[in-house]
Scaffold this motif. Structure first.
Motif, PDB file in Angstrom:
ATOM      1  N   ASN A 262       0.838  -1.288   0.039  1.00 41.23           N
ATOM      2  CA  ASN A 262      -0.067  -0.270   0.365  1.00 41.23           C
ATOM      3  C   ASN A 262       0.952   1.168   0.053  1.00 41.23           C
ATOM      4  O   ASN A 262       0.479   2.071   0.661  1.00 41.23           O
ATOM      5  CB  ASN A 262      -0.923   0.143   1.132  1.00 41.23           C
ATOM      6  CG  ASN A 262      -1.546  -1.294   1.451  1.00 41.23           C
ATOM      7  OD1 ASN A 262      -2.581  -1.756   0.643  1.00 41.23           O
ATOM      8  ND2 ASN A 262      -1.338  -2.327   2.167  1.00 41.23           N
ATOM      9  N   CYS A 263       2.619   1.283  -0.566  1.00 43.50           N
ATOM     10  CA  CYS A 263       2.886   2.760  -0.756  1.00 43.50           C
ATOM     11  C   CYS A 263       2.768   3.116  -2.004  1.00 43.50           C
ATOM     12  O   CYS A 263       2.031   2.623  -2.865  1.00 43.50           O
ATOM     13  CB  CYS A 263       4.901   2.324  -0.643  1.00 43.50           C
ATOM     14  SG  CYS A 263       5.263   1.092   0.239  1.00 43.50           S
ATOM     15  N   THR A 264       2.924   4.126  -2.505  1.00 51.84           N
ATOM     16  CA  THR A 264       3.164   5.209  -3.055  1.00 51.84           C
ATOM     17  C   THR A 264       4.148   5.163  -3.558  1.00 51.84           C
ATOM     18  O   THR A 264       5.381   5.790  -3.355  1.00 51.84           O
ATOM     19  CB  THR A 264       3.248   6.939  -1.814  1.00 51.84           C
ATOM     20  OG1 THR A 264       1.710   6.710  -1.823  1.00 51.84           O
ATOM     21  CG2 THR A 264       2.634   8.149  -3.695  1.00 51.84           C
ATOM     22  N   VAL A 265       3.861   4.823  -5.003  1.00 52.89           N
ATOM     23  CA  VAL A 265       5.671   4.106  -5.483  1.00 52.89           C
ATOM     24  C   VAL A 265       5.796   5.740  -6.132  1.00 52.89           C
ATOM     25  O   VAL A 265       4.841   6.571  -7.769  1.00 52.89           O
ATOM     26  CB  VAL A 265       5.462   3.403  -6.822  1.00 52.89           C
ATOM     27  CG1 VAL A 265       6.721   3.504  -7.743  1.00 52.89           C
ATOM     28  CG2 VAL A 265       5.237   1.611  -5.751  1.00 52.89           C
ATOM     29  N   HIS A 266       6.469   6.715  -6.250  1.00 52.07           N
ATOM     30  CA  HIS A 266       6.830   7.640  -6.358  1.00 52.07           C
ATOM     31  C   HIS A 266       7.212   7.946  -8.245  1.00 52.07           C
ATOM     32  O   HIS A 266       8.000   6.929  -8.358  1.00 52.07           O
ATOM     33  CB  HIS A 266       8.005   8.275  -5.912  1.00 52.07           C
ATOM     34  CG  HIS A 266       8.016   8.684  -5.017  1.00 52.07           C
ATOM     35  ND1 HIS A 266       6.545   9.680  -4.059  1.00 52.07           N
ATOM     36  CD2 HIS A 266       6.943   8.113  -3.001  1.00 52.07           C
ATOM     37  CE1 HIS A 266       6.632   9.510  -2.674  1.00 52.07           C
ATOM     38  NE2 HIS A 266       7.359   8.261  -2.167  1.00 52.07           N
ATOM     39  N   ASP A 267       7.326   8.456  -9.079  1.00 52.99           N
ATOM     40  CA  ASP A 267       7.601   8.704 -10.642  1.00 52.99           C
ATOM     41  C   ASP A 267       9.143   9.346 -10.700  1.00 52.99           C
ATOM     42  O   ASP A 267       9.081   8.729 -11.089  1.00 52.99           O
ATOM     43  CB  ASP A 267       6.510  10.351 -10.973  1.00 52.99           C
ATOM     44  CG  ASP A 267       5.147  10.596 -10.876  1.00 52.99           C
ATOM     45  OD1 ASP A 267       4.643   9.470 -10.594  1.00 52.99           O
ATOM     46  OD2 ASP A 267       4.254  11.195 -11.583  1.00 52.99           O
ATOM     47  N   HIS A 268       8.873   9.707  -9.142  1.00 53.70           N
ATOM     48  CA  HIS A 268      10.542   9.814 -10.038  1.00 53.70           C
ATOM     49  C   HIS A 268      11.384   9.144  -8.120  1.00 53.70           C
ATOM     50  O   HIS A 268      10.907  10.188  -7.456  1.00 53.70           O
ATOM     51  CB  HIS A 268      11.148  11.465  -9.116  1.00 53.70           C
ATOM     52  CG  HIS A 268      10.503  12.451 -11.207  1.00 53.70           C
ATOM     53  ND1 HIS A 268      10.548  12.044 -12.082  1.00 53.70           N
ATOM     54  CD2 HIS A 268       9.783  13.221 -10.875  1.00 53.70           C
ATOM     55  CE1 HIS A 268       9.734  12.926 -13.475  1.00 53.70           C
ATOM     56  NE2 HIS A 268       8.854  13.459 -12.767  1.00 53.70           N
ATOM     57  N   SER A 269      12.244   9.009  -8.982  1.00 53.92           N
ATOM     58  CA  SER A 269      13.520   9.188  -7.309  1.00 53.92           C
ATOM     59  C   SER A 269      14.642   8.740  -7.744  1.00 53.92           C
ATOM     60  O   SER A 269      15.078   8.601  -9.024  1.00 53.92           O
ATOM     61  CB  SER A 269      13.066   7.346  -6.250  1.00 53.92           C
ATOM     62  OG  SER A 269      13.544   6.014  -8.033  1.00 53.92           O
ATOM     63  N   ARG A 270      15.862   8.575  -6.631  1.00 53.69           N
ATOM     64  CA  ARG A 270      16.701   8.795  -7.513  1.00 53.69           C
ATOM     65  C   ARG A 270      18.572   8.002  -6.102  1.00 53.69           C
ATOM     66  O   ARG A 270      17.714   7.786  -5.292  1.00 53.69           O
ATOM     67  CB  ARG A 270      17.354   9.987  -7.321  1.00 53.69           C
ATOM     68  CG  ARG A 270      18.393  10.760  -7.690  1.00 53.69           C
ATOM     69  CD  ARG A 270      18.339  12.342  -7.857  1.00 53.69           C
ATOM     70  NE  ARG A 270      18.907  12.158  -6.240  1.00 53.69           N
ATOM     71  CZ  ARG A 270      19.149  13.562  -5.953  1.00 53.69           C
ATOM     72  NH1 ARG A 270      18.400  14.436  -6.964  1.00 53.69           N
ATOM     73  NH2 ARG A 270      18.787  14.219  -4.735  1.00 53.69           N
ATOM     74  N   PHE A 271      19.086   7.442  -7.317  1.00 52.67           N
ATOM     75  CA  PHE A 271      20.103   6.374  -6.437  1.00 52.67           C
ATOM     76  C   PHE A 271      20.881   7.895  -5.647  1.00 52.67           C
ATOM     77  O   PHE A 271      20.982   8.560  -5.807  1.00 52.67           O
ATOM     78  CB  PHE A 271      20.834   5.529  -6.901  1.00 52.67           C
ATOM     79  CG  PHE A 271      20.718   3.996  -7.544  1.00 52.67           C
ATOM     80  CD1 PHE A 271      19.447   3.757  -6.896  1.00 52.67           C
ATOM     81  CD2 PHE A 271      19.210   3.722  -8.721  1.00 52.67           C
ATOM     82  CE1 PHE A 271      18.993   2.139  -6.548  1.00 52.67           C
ATOM     83  CE2 PHE A 271      18.007   3.584  -9.289  1.00 52.67           C
ATOM     84  CZ  PHE A 271      18.501   2.493  -8.299  1.00 52.67           C
ATOM     85  N   ALA A 272      21.381   7.183  -4.636  1.00 56.43           N
ATOM     86  CA  ALA A 272      22.416   7.606  -3.880  1.00 56.43           C
ATOM     87  C   ALA A 272      24.035   6.777  -3.288  1.00 56.43           C
ATOM     88  O   ALA A 272      23.975   6.020  -3.099  1.00 56.43           O
ATOM     89  CB  ALA A 272      21.917   8.341  -2.735  1.00 56.43           C
ATOM     90  N   ARG A 273      24.981   7.446  -3.064  1.00 54.31           N
ATOM     91  CA  ARG A 273      25.696   6.821  -2.250  1.00 54.31           C
ATOM     92  C   ARG A 273      26.503   7.021  -0.639  1.00 54.31           C
ATOM     93  O   ARG A 273      26.170   8.311  -0.404  1.00 54.31           O
ATOM     94  CB  ARG A 273      27.744   7.440  -3.077  1.00 54.31           C
ATOM     95  CG  ARG A 273      27.459   7.331  -4.548  1.00 54.31           C
ATOM     96  CD  ARG A 273      28.970   7.244  -5.133  1.00 54.31           C
ATOM     97  NE  ARG A 273      29.281   7.749  -6.751  1.00 54.31           N
ATOM     98  CZ  ARG A 273      30.157   7.815  -7.277  1.00 54.31           C
ATOM     99  NH1 ARG A 273      31.531   7.800  -6.697  1.00 54.31           N
ATOM    100  NH2 ARG A 273      29.840   6.914  -8.479  1.00 54.31           N
TER     101      ARG A 273
END
Ligand code: ZN
Length: 493
Positions: free
Chosen positions: A83-94
């Motif tokens: 039941n999560c909101t899957v975001h249009d934009h996500s990003r990877f981080a170090r």
């Protein structure tokens, strides 16, 4: 390593009751992709060490990661099922830290912009339902594995297997919504079930594909503020989770009651000695010097892709339980056990589809089948085929054989693979008690119970059951109940 004394005095129940535990869980789950998250190496478990590696997952200079689309899809499946909101934009981080199992010196994870946030799942503890919030679900790569035992120079050297390095992981962080170790146990159980149903992970705790850390604190009951939080690691079984939480809650209360202070730290559960030990002070986010991963583009998820993934989700355990109760008129408890795995739920429904009554199918699977499987130590997939069990249940339902005979037939079926009809015919089980024998038993029962005969003849229909019961007893439960009924009616009329 600072050690605590393992034998701490246990606190009185009224002291424990003054405090409320607050628990949140962080679960790492390996996603069931064939290849790693940023390279084409195999994720297969158990291959010889360091055979599934390449310049990318070994972090060699100049190599560049490429995101595995399947891993994103798997994480989306888990997010949507939770039941999560899957975001249009996500990003990877170090996430920068130095450890031998991390050859690049940083882990590619997600930080400020995770794949999904704001979900929940429902647990049931002692009959009460409760929603546990899910803060976030993000994607990251797994580290390699340090092997401290089993090699010629293990006493002086650590060995590293990089096969695991780069396996796709989802980290699932719950809200601090749990108040007892039982709730934490129920949360992990429900989460594991959903991940198994959706095919996102095999959730094998022994092989490390499901790993759990717990954040725990206590506060005076009624207080709104959180106490000092401790992270407990190394909880690699459901039992360890519960025991570690019980231990840790009591330790916190003990420290507070004696006027002491807790420090924010990471502790390890030591199963052999049944206590936790301090591992290090808890690192904070700034210790990791997170920054956006420059070698990967941001992740864009279109509504169409998201909906496509949503459409492929199976019926989830909770929905299945509710449907089983209404559609098959079985108890909530039975529905819970039948839906504990997808395979068991499918088996039950196949038996019903093949013509067996729902209630009988449920009883037989949960009692006779599971009992035999456990007794003979056979895996579930070696059960008789669903139509074979259905045939047997139909024979019992239509009174061709009694339930007692049915149980004998089932054991033979389980061992030989023959069908119920074959077994009944071959063993002569269908006609074990002849009508003559039934009639003789019925006459004896009637002769012995003149007062009940009188009651029946004066219109007391209820007493008929008494006669049926007595005749069944006299024929050791092996007579056809329909024939017993017919014969008794004839003799009593
Ligand atoms: Zn690789």
């Amino acid at each position: 390593m600072a050690k605590t004394t393992p034998e701490e005095p246990s606190l009185a129940p009224e002291v424990l009751a003054k405090y409320e535990p607050v628990i949140g869980l962080e679960v790492h789950v390996q996603l069931l992709t064939r290849t790693k998250i940023f390279c084409g190496c195999s994720t297969r478990f158990g291959d010889p060490p360091n055979t599934n590696v390449c310049p990318i997952c070994l972090g060699l200079p100049g190599s560049l990661p490429v995101l595995n689309k399947r891993a994103v899809e798997m994480a989306m499946r888990a997010s949507l099922a939770l039941n999560c909101t899957v975001h249009d934009h996500s990003r990877f981080a170090r996430k920068n830290y130095f450890y031998p199992d991390l050859p690049k010196g940083y882990q590619i994870s997600q930080y400020e912009l995770p794949l999904a946030t704001g979900g929940w799942l429902e647990v049931e503890v002692s009959g009460a339902k409760k929603r546990i919030g899910i803060t976030r679900l993000h994607l990251e790569e797994d580290a390699a594995k340090n092997l401290h035992e089993g090699f010629s120079q293990s006493a002086t050297k650590a060995y590293i297997d990089y096969n695991r390095c780069g396996t796709p992981l989802s980290e699932i962080v719950s809200e601090p919504d749990m108040r007892t170790p039982e709730e934490a146990y129920a949360y992990l159980t429900a989460l594991r079930q959903i991940l198994l149903y959706t095919g996102v992970s095999d959730c094998n705790m022994e092989e490390g594909s499901l790993r759990c850390d717990a954040n725990v604190s206590v506060r005076p009951r009624g207080s709104k503020e959180f106490g000092t939080k401790v992270e407990v690691k190394n909880l690699n079984s459901f039992r360890f989770l519960q025991k570690a939480l019980e231990y840790e809650i009591e330790r916190h209360i003990g420290v507070l009651e004696s006027g002491g202070c807790l420090s924010q730290e990471t502790r390890l559960w030591n199963q052999a000695e049944s206590h936790t030990v301090s591992m290090r002070s808890k690192e904070k986010a700034h210790d990791y010097r997170y920054f956006p991963e420059p070698d990967l583009l941001p992740v864009h998820i279109s509504p169409a892709w998201r909906e496509e993934v949503r459409r492929t989700l199976p019926e989830l355990p909770e929905a299945k339980r509710t449907r089983f109760v209404t559609a098959y008129a079985i108890t909530h408890y039975d529905a819970e056990v039948l839906t504990s795995t997808q395979a068991l739920a499918d088996y039950f429904e196949s038996v019903v589809k093949a013509g067996a009554p729902g209630k009988a199918a449920s009883n037989w699977i949960l009692n006779e089948l599971i009992g035999l499987l456990n007794d003979r130590k056979r895996p579930f997939d070696k059960s008789p085929r669903p139509p074979a069990l259905a045939e047997l249940l139909i024979m019992i339902e239509s009174k061709q054989i009694t339930a007692a005979i049915g149980k004998k037939v089932f054991v033979i079926m389980f061992e030989s693979g023959r069908t119920a009809a074959e077994i009944v015919a071959a063993e002569g089980l269908g006609a074990q008690v002849t009508e003559n024998a039934i009639e003789q038993a019925a006459r004896e029962v009637i002769a012995k119970n003149p007062e009940n005969v009188a009651k029946f003849k004066s219109g007391n229909e209820g007493v008929f059951k008494f006669f049926v019961g007595q005749v069944m007893k006299a024929t050791h439960g092996q007579a056809n109940p329909q024939a017993v009924n017919d014969i008794l009616r004839k003799l009593l009329s």
